[in-house]
Structure formats: structure tokens, C-alpha cells
Design a protein around this motif. Structure first.
Motif, PDB file in Angstrom:
ATOM      1  N   ASP A   1       6.405   5.481 -11.448  1.00 55.10           N
ATOM      2  CA  ASP A   1       5.707   4.350 -10.838  1.00 55.10           C
ATOM      3  C   ASP A   1       4.237   4.619 -10.549  1.00 55.10           C
ATOM      4  OD1 ASP A   1       6.135   1.694 -10.017  1.00 55.10           O
ATOM      5  OD2 ASP A   1       5.976   2.297  -7.920  1.00 55.10           O
ATOM      6  N   ARG A   2       3.776   5.844 -10.777  1.00 53.41           N
ATOM      7  CA  ARG A   2       2.424   6.197 -10.338  1.00 53.41           C
ATOM      8  C   ARG A   2       1.381   5.932 -11.432  1.00 53.41           C
ATOM      9  NH1 ARG A   2       2.849  11.784  -7.004  1.00 53.41           N
ATOM     10  NH2 ARG A   2       0.647  11.304  -6.677  1.00 53.41           N
ATOM     11  N   TYR A   3       1.302   4.674 -11.828  1.00 55.70           N
ATOM     12  CA  TYR A   3       0.310   4.259 -12.814  1.00 55.70           C
ATOM     13  C   TYR A   3      -0.526   3.118 -12.233  1.00 55.70           C
ATOM     14  CZ  TYR A   3       3.539   0.386 -13.719  1.00 55.70           C
ATOM     15  OH  TYR A   3       4.348  -0.718 -13.586  1.00 55.70           O
ATOM     16  N   LEU A   4      -1.645   2.835 -12.866  1.00 52.80           N
ATOM     17  CA  LEU A   4      -2.520   1.759 -12.399  1.00 52.80           C
ATOM     18  C   LEU A   4      -1.827   0.412 -12.546  1.00 52.80           C
ATOM     19  CD1 LEU A   4      -5.980   2.810 -13.894  1.00 52.80           C
ATOM     20  CD2 LEU A   4      -5.387   2.683 -11.469  1.00 52.80           C
ATOM     21  N   LYS A   5      -1.796  -0.336 -11.476  1.00 49.66           N
ATOM     22  CA  LYS A   5      -1.128  -1.640 -11.498  1.00 49.66           C
ATOM     23  C   LYS A   5      -2.144  -2.760 -11.301  1.00 49.66           C
ATOM     24  CE  LYS A   5       3.332  -0.033  -9.733  1.00 49.66           C
ATOM     25  NZ  LYS A   5       3.017   1.404  -9.723  1.00 49.66           N
ATOM     26  N   ALA A   6      -1.848  -3.895 -11.884  1.00 50.38           N
ATOM     27  CA  ALA A   6      -2.705  -5.064 -11.724  1.00 50.38           C
ATOM     28  C   ALA A   6      -2.574  -5.599 -10.299  1.00 50.38           C
ATOM     29  CB  ALA A   6      -2.313  -6.141 -12.732  1.00 50.38           C
ATOM     30  N   PRO A   7      -3.614  -6.251  -9.778  1.00 46.12           N
ATOM     31  CA  PRO A   7      -3.557  -6.782  -8.404  1.00 46.12           C
ATOM     32  C   PRO A   7      -2.321  -7.620  -8.099  1.00 46.12           C
ATOM     33  CG  PRO A   7      -5.795  -6.895  -9.226  1.00 46.12           C
ATOM     34  CD  PRO A   7      -4.951  -6.437 -10.376  1.00 46.12           C
ATOM     35  N   PRO A   8      -1.895  -8.530  -8.989  1.00 41.22           N
ATOM     36  CA  PRO A   8      -0.692  -9.310  -8.658  1.00 41.22           C
ATOM     37  C   PRO A   8       0.541  -8.438  -8.433  1.00 41.22           C
ATOM     38  CG  PRO A   8      -1.883 -10.344 -10.463  1.00 41.22           C
ATOM     39  CD  PRO A   8      -2.507  -9.011 -10.250  1.00 41.22           C
ATOM     40  N   GLU A   9       0.661  -7.356  -9.205  1.00 39.86           N
ATOM     41  CA  GLU A   9       1.810  -6.472  -9.045  1.00 39.86           C
ATOM     42  C   GLU A   9       1.740  -5.728  -7.716  1.00 39.86           C
ATOM     43  OE1 GLU A   9       5.347  -4.292 -10.132  1.00 39.86           O
ATOM     44  OE2 GLU A   9       4.492  -6.280 -10.464  1.00 39.86           O
ATOM     45  N   ILE A  10       0.552  -5.286  -7.336  1.00 39.35           N
ATOM     46  CA  ILE A  10       0.386  -4.619  -6.042  1.00 39.35           C
ATOM     47  C   ILE A  10       0.718  -5.585  -4.904  1.00 39.35           C
ATOM     48  CG2 ILE A  10      -1.342  -3.685  -4.452  1.00 39.35           C
ATOM     49  CD1 ILE A  10      -0.522  -1.653  -6.467  1.00 39.35           C
ATOM     50  N   GLU A  11       0.259  -6.803  -5.021  1.00 38.91           N
ATOM     51  CA  GLU A  11       0.542  -7.794  -3.973  1.00 38.91           C
ATOM     52  C   GLU A  11       2.036  -8.096  -3.886  1.00 38.91           C
ATOM     53  OE1 GLU A  11      -1.927 -11.039  -5.051  1.00 38.91           O
ATOM     54  OE2 GLU A  11      -3.782 -10.083  -4.354  1.00 38.91           O
ATOM     55  N   ARG A  12       2.722  -8.061  -5.017  1.00 37.37           N
ATOM     56  CA  ARG A  12       4.170  -8.292  -5.003  1.00 37.37           C
ATOM     57  C   ARG A  12       4.895  -7.131  -4.324  1.00 37.37           C
ATOM     58  NH1 ARG A  12       8.661  -6.822  -7.498  1.00 37.37           N
ATOM     59  NH2 ARG A  12       7.570  -5.354  -8.865  1.00 37.37           N
ATOM     60  N   LEU A  13       4.490  -5.909  -4.663  1.00 34.70           N
ATOM     61  CA  LEU A  13       5.153  -4.730  -4.104  1.00 34.70           C
ATOM     62  C   LEU A  13       4.892  -4.577  -2.608  1.00 34.70           C
ATOM     63  CD1 LEU A  13       4.421  -2.161  -6.962  1.00 34.70           C
ATOM     64  CD2 LEU A  13       6.638  -3.158  -6.384  1.00 34.70           C
ATOM     65  N   PHE A  14       3.708  -5.004  -2.167  1.00 38.52           N
ATOM     66  CA  PHE A  14       3.340  -4.850  -0.756  1.00 38.52           C
ATOM     67  C   PHE A  14       3.147  -6.223  -0.111  1.00 38.52           C
ATOM     68  CE2 PHE A  14       2.136  -0.906  -2.797  1.00 38.52           C
ATOM     69  CZ  PHE A  14       2.539   0.066  -1.893  1.00 38.52           C
ATOM     70  N   ALA A  15       4.078  -7.119  -0.394  1.00 40.39           N
ATOM     71  CA  ALA A  15       3.964  -8.501   0.093  1.00 40.39           C
ATOM     72  C   ALA A  15       3.907  -8.580   1.614  1.00 40.39           C
ATOM     73  CB  ALA A  15       5.134  -9.328  -0.436  1.00 40.39           C
ATOM     74  N   LYS A  16       4.501  -7.617   2.299  1.00 36.31           N
ATOM     75  CA  LYS A  16       4.502  -7.622   3.761  1.00 36.31           C
ATOM     76  C   LYS A  16       3.294  -6.885   4.349  1.00 36.31           C
ATOM     77  CE  LYS A  16       9.549  -7.897   4.133  1.00 36.31           C
ATOM     78  NZ  LYS A  16      10.776  -7.255   4.687  1.00 36.31           N
ATOM     79  N   HIS A  17       2.410  -6.420   3.467  1.00 35.79           N
ATOM     80  CA  HIS A  17       1.262  -5.634   3.939  1.00 35.79           C
ATOM     81  C   HIS A  17      -0.012  -6.083   3.216  1.00 35.79           C
ATOM     82  CE1 HIS A  17       4.272  -2.902   5.681  1.00 35.79           C
ATOM     83  NE2 HIS A  17       4.896  -3.002   4.515  1.00 35.79           N
ATOM     84  N   LEU A  18      -0.205  -7.385   3.110  1.00 35.57           N
ATOM     85  CA  LEU A  18      -1.337  -7.908   2.347  1.00 35.57           C
ATOM     86  C   LEU A  18      -2.676  -7.570   2.996  1.00 35.57           C
ATOM     87  CD1 LEU A  18       0.019 -11.385   1.176  1.00 35.57           C
ATOM     88  CD2 LEU A  18      -0.115  -9.233  -0.100  1.00 35.57           C
ATOM     89  N   ASP A  19      -2.697  -7.415   4.317  1.00 36.48           N
ATOM     90  CA  ASP A  19      -3.945  -7.001   4.969  1.00 36.48           C
ATOM     91  C   ASP A  19      -4.353  -5.603   4.499  1.00 36.48           C
ATOM     92  OD1 ASP A  19      -4.079  -9.349   6.326  1.00 36.48           O
ATOM     93  OD2 ASP A  19      -3.339  -8.554   8.238  1.00 36.48           O
ATOM     94  N   ALA A  20      -3.361  -4.743   4.288  1.00 34.55           N
ATOM     95  CA  ALA A  20      -3.645  -3.392   3.806  1.00 34.55           C
ATOM     96  C   ALA A  20      -4.138  -3.425   2.362  1.00 34.55           C
ATOM     97  CB  ALA A  20      -2.395  -2.520   3.915  1.00 34.55           C
ATOM     98  N   VAL A  21      -3.620  -4.369   1.580  1.00 36.93           N
ATOM     99  CA  VAL A  21      -4.106  -4.541   0.206  1.00 36.93           C
ATOM    100  C   VAL A  21      -5.573  -4.963   0.227  1.00 36.93           C
ATOM    101  CG1 VAL A  21      -3.859  -5.853  -1.930  1.00 36.93           C
ATOM    102  CG2 VAL A  21      -1.819  -5.094  -0.693  1.00 36.93           C
ATOM    103  N   ALA A  22      -5.903  -5.912   1.085  1.00 33.61           N
ATOM    104  CA  ALA A  22      -7.285  -6.387   1.192  1.00 33.61           C
ATOM    105  C   ALA A  22      -8.216  -5.269   1.653  1.00 33.61           C
ATOM    106  CB  ALA A  22      -7.350  -7.570   2.160  1.00 33.61           C
ATOM    107  N   ALA A  23      -7.729  -4.406   2.536  1.00 35.96           N
ATOM    108  CA  ALA A  23      -8.550  -3.293   3.020  1.00 35.96           C
ATOM    109  C   ALA A  23      -8.862  -2.316   1.891  1.00 35.96           C
ATOM    110  CB  ALA A  23      -7.831  -2.573   4.158  1.00 35.96           C
ATOM    111  N   THR A  24      -7.915  -2.151   0.979  1.00 35.77           N
ATOM    112  CA  THR A  24      -8.139  -1.280  -0.170  1.00 35.77           C
ATOM    113  C   THR A  24      -9.282  -1.814  -1.033  1.00 35.77           C
ATOM    114  OG1 THR A  24      -5.786  -0.719  -0.200  1.00 35.77           O
ATOM    115  CG2 THR A  24      -7.047  -0.231  -2.180  1.00 35.77           C
ATOM    116  N   VAL A  25      -9.279  -3.114  -1.255  1.00 31.14           N
ATOM    117  CA  VAL A  25     -10.345  -3.744  -2.041  1.00 31.14           C
ATOM    118  C   VAL A  25     -11.685  -3.580  -1.333  1.00 31.14           C
ATOM    119  CG1 VAL A  25     -11.182  -5.916  -3.009  1.00 31.14           C
ATOM    120  CG2 VAL A  25      -8.730  -5.387  -3.059  1.00 31.14           C
TER     121      VAL A  25
END
Length: 379
Positions: free
Chosen positions: A146-170
Motif C-alpha cells: 500500500d505504500r505507493y503514491l495515491k491520487a487525492p481522491p483515493e487519500i480522501e476515501r481512505l481517510f474520510a474521517k480525517h479530512l482536516d488532516a488531509v487538508a493540513a498535508t496539502v
């Protein structure tokens, strides 16, 4: 265990990171780095810190508190999937721990390869590093692919309960604007008696030419020297020539054998300075093989010193220019086809004679892979 990732946001921060790593390398043995949080704190300005924990336990909370004290708003806690039971609960606890410490949680995938198909190559590289075979590597390799580069939609799906953390990464990615293209050579000033480096180089070149040609500098050599000096001035390389000249002059003053070689032998300036020994009057030299305005690459003057007294030259360089401005350059080994075949053969447990036969099918410096028909012919 827990890892601390630090990212430079700008050029000065990258410089501090380099100094930090140099400090750790000096303390540790070959291939190791020995640093503590006090060292990191002394170089923290401009760095973004991400603590990457394995577990949401008391040790993680303690380390997070220390990182927060050092980096303040630039401290972050990573949320990563381990693909193991209890992942969701672990992520929840980590996020709560980050909020309690006043630290921003961020999402990371701890990438090791850019696409899923590279998983097999990653396993092979792991085996090479561990000195084992693919059959015996066990849990030393990653348990999932699983440790490969993922597209933003896939990251958002995997971390759907942590979208603020996704935004912080960006947000961190947007802040880290440093680019290696910003780096450039910074030569010693080599200012002498109020003269600019270019003026000093021109003077030394004239003096050296008079010594090399006591009966008068041939017109064609004079023209070559003027051409080279003009190009050196345009490119701003005079300080570099002066530094190399100073080192060579010191070596000769101590009767230490030395000789310039490589593409620098195409330079008439290097010849009259005594750095190289190829006479431009007797040889058809092409300076642009050494310095070219079109290629825009810094010059590289290779000078060999006699082995037994090389340390004397190095110590003079340290004393003259300062140890903090000097570095020993390592040779970085990289895989070529023949060596790669040999190491992969060991990983796969192939007989040595078969690996040798396969590697013989490619030239050492070739970029071509072994063709399937060659492997088939060898059985």
C-alpha cells in the motif's frame, strides 16, 4: 518505532538541515546518524516537523510534547494506515492525542514506491539491504503493497474521517517551496590586494605564461588565453581557478607531487598556472570541452596528489579555508545492469554460475536490460 520527519520550507532551512545531518554523521559510524532532540531544536527554524509514530501510547504522547515544544505551530503528528487490525481506533487515538497537545495531525502514506507494480522491486531492494533471499526475508519486508503514491481522491476515501488532516498535508506541501535548483556554487572570494578574482587570475595567467614561454608567448596561445579568460569572467569561475591554483602551489612548495588531469587538460590557463601539463602550443585543445557557456556546467579540475602526502594537502585546505567550509566528497555507487543482475540473482537464490552467465549478457555500462531470449537460451 517512532520517526521524526523534518521538511525545509526555504533555502536557509535547507542549509540548517544539512548542518544538522552533518553533525549527526560526524558523531556516528559509517552509514549511521546520531542526533537527539536538542540538536534538532538548535536547527529548527524554517523546518516543518512531522512525528510518525507506530503506536498511540504514552511514549508517543511524551515525544509529541517535546516536538511541540521545539516546533510550535510547525509540529505535526502523522496519521498512517498500517493495514492491521485496529487501524481505525489507532488513527482516532492519534488524532485525539494531537489535538490535546495542540499539534496539527496530517495524513501521510509513508511512500516507498511510486506505483503498485514497484512492490516487487521494493522487496528485492529490501533483500539486498538485509543480505538475504526473497524466501527468507520474512517480515523484514512490508506486509502490504500500500505504500505507493495515491491520487487525492483515493487519500480522501481512505481517510474520510480525517479530512482536516488531509487538508493540513496539502498546506505543508504548499509551504515547502524550496527547490534544489536554488543551490549554486559559492566559491571562496580569493580577493588579493584589492583586486577582483578575475583581475588576479589574469595577472597570474600572464606571469605563468611568461614562465612557460620564456622566449615569448606564441600569438595563438595568447589568443587562446584571452578567449579562456573572457569566458571564465562571463561564467564567474575565476575564484574556483584561484582556489585550485592555491592548492597546487602549496603542494609544489612542499615538493608534493601533483598533476591536474581530465577535461581541465583542455585549458591553456590551467597549463600556464602549472595545474596541468598539456602544452596548448603543441596540442589542439578545445576549451569548450572543459568550460562551455552553452552547457552552463561548473568546471571540474581533477588534481591527483601523491598518496603518501595527500593528508598534508588536506590539512592545509582545512587550515586555510576553515573546516566548516570543507567536505570530503564520497563516491556514490549506483546499480548498473551487470551488478544489478548479480544482486538480484542472489536475492532469487539462483545458482552462482547461472547468475554469472546472465550478467555476462550485458555490458557493464549498458542501459539495456537482458533480453528474454538470452535468459531462455541459458535455460
Amino acid at each position: 518505532g517512532t520517526t521524526l520527519v523534518v521538511l525545509p520550507t526555504d533555502r536557509p532551512a535547507y542549509s540548517r538541515l544539512c548542518r544538522l545531518l552533518s553533525l549527526g554523521k560526524q558523531r556516528a559510524g559509517k552509514g549511521e546518524c546520531d542526533l537527539d532532540l536538542d540538536d534538532v531544536a538548535a536547527h529548527a527554524q524554517g523546518l516543518v516537523a512531522i512525528l510518525v509514530p507506530d503506536k498511540a501510547d504514552d511514549l508517543c504522547a511524551l515525544q509529541l510534547k517535546k516536538v511541540a515544544a521545539i516546533f510550535g505551530a510547525d509540529a505535526h503528528l502523522a496519521l498512517t494506515l498500517r493495514r492491521r487490525p485496529g487501524d481505525a481506533l489507532r488513527l482516532y487515538r492519534l488524532e485525539q492525542m494531537a489535538r490535546a497537545a495542540g499539534v496539527t495531525p496530517v495524513v501521510t502514506n509513508r511512500v516507498l514506491f511510486h506505483e503498485p507494480s514497484r512492490r516487487m522491486l521494493q522487496d528485492v531492494v529490501t533483500c539486498i539491504r538485509e543480505g538475504t533471499t526473497i524466501d527468507d526475508v520474512g517480515f523484514k519486508r512490508d506486509r502490504h503493497a500500500d505504500r505507493y503514491l495515491k491520487a487525492p481522491p483515493e487519500i480522501e476515501r481512505l481517510f474520510a474521517k480525517h479530512l482536516d488532516a488531509v487538508a493540513a498535508t496539502v498546506s505543508i506541501a504548499d509551504r515547502c517551496r524550496f527547490n534544489l535548483d536554488e543551490l549554486s556554487y559559492q566559491y571562496p572570494s580569493e580577493v588579493n590586494e584589492g583586486r577582483s578574482p578575475q583581475e588576479t587570475l589574469a595577472r597570474l595567467t600572464r606571469e605563468g605564461a611568461a614562465e612557460r614561454y620564456p622566449d615569448g608567448v606564441p600569438p595563438e596561445v595568447e589568443a587562446t588565453l584571452n578567449h579562456e579568460l573572457k569566458l571564465i569572467g562571463i561564467m564567474g569561475y575565476a575564484p574556483y581557478f584561484l582556489t585550485v591554483n592555491s592548492i597546487v602551489r602549496f603542494a609544489r612548495s612542499q615538493e608534493i607531487l601533483c598533476q591536474g588531469r581530465g577535461s581541465a587538460a583542455n585549458s591553456a590557463v590551467c597549463y600556464v598556472l602549472g595545474i596541468t601539463a598539456i602544452d596548448p602550443e603543441r596540442n589542439d585543445l578545445l576549451f569548450e570541452r572543459f568550460v562551455s557557456q552553452e552547457r552552463d556546467e561548473p568546471p571540474d579540475i581533477d588534481v591527483d596528489f601523491e598518496h603518501a602526502r595527500r593528508e598534508t594537502v588536506m590539512q592545509w585546505i582545512f587550515d586555510t579555508y576553515g573546516r566548516h567550509r570543507c567536505a570530503l566528497v564520497a563516491v556514490v555507487q549506483r546499480f548498473r545492469p551487470r551488478g544489478a543482475v548479480r544482486d538480484i540473482g542472489k536475492v532469487l537464490g539462483l545458482p552462482e554460475d547461472m547468475t554469472k552467465a546472465l550478467s555476462s549478457q550485458v555490458w557493464s555500462f549498458s542501459r539495456e536490460a537482458i533480453e528474454d531470449k538470452h535468459a531462455t537460451d541459458l535455460g
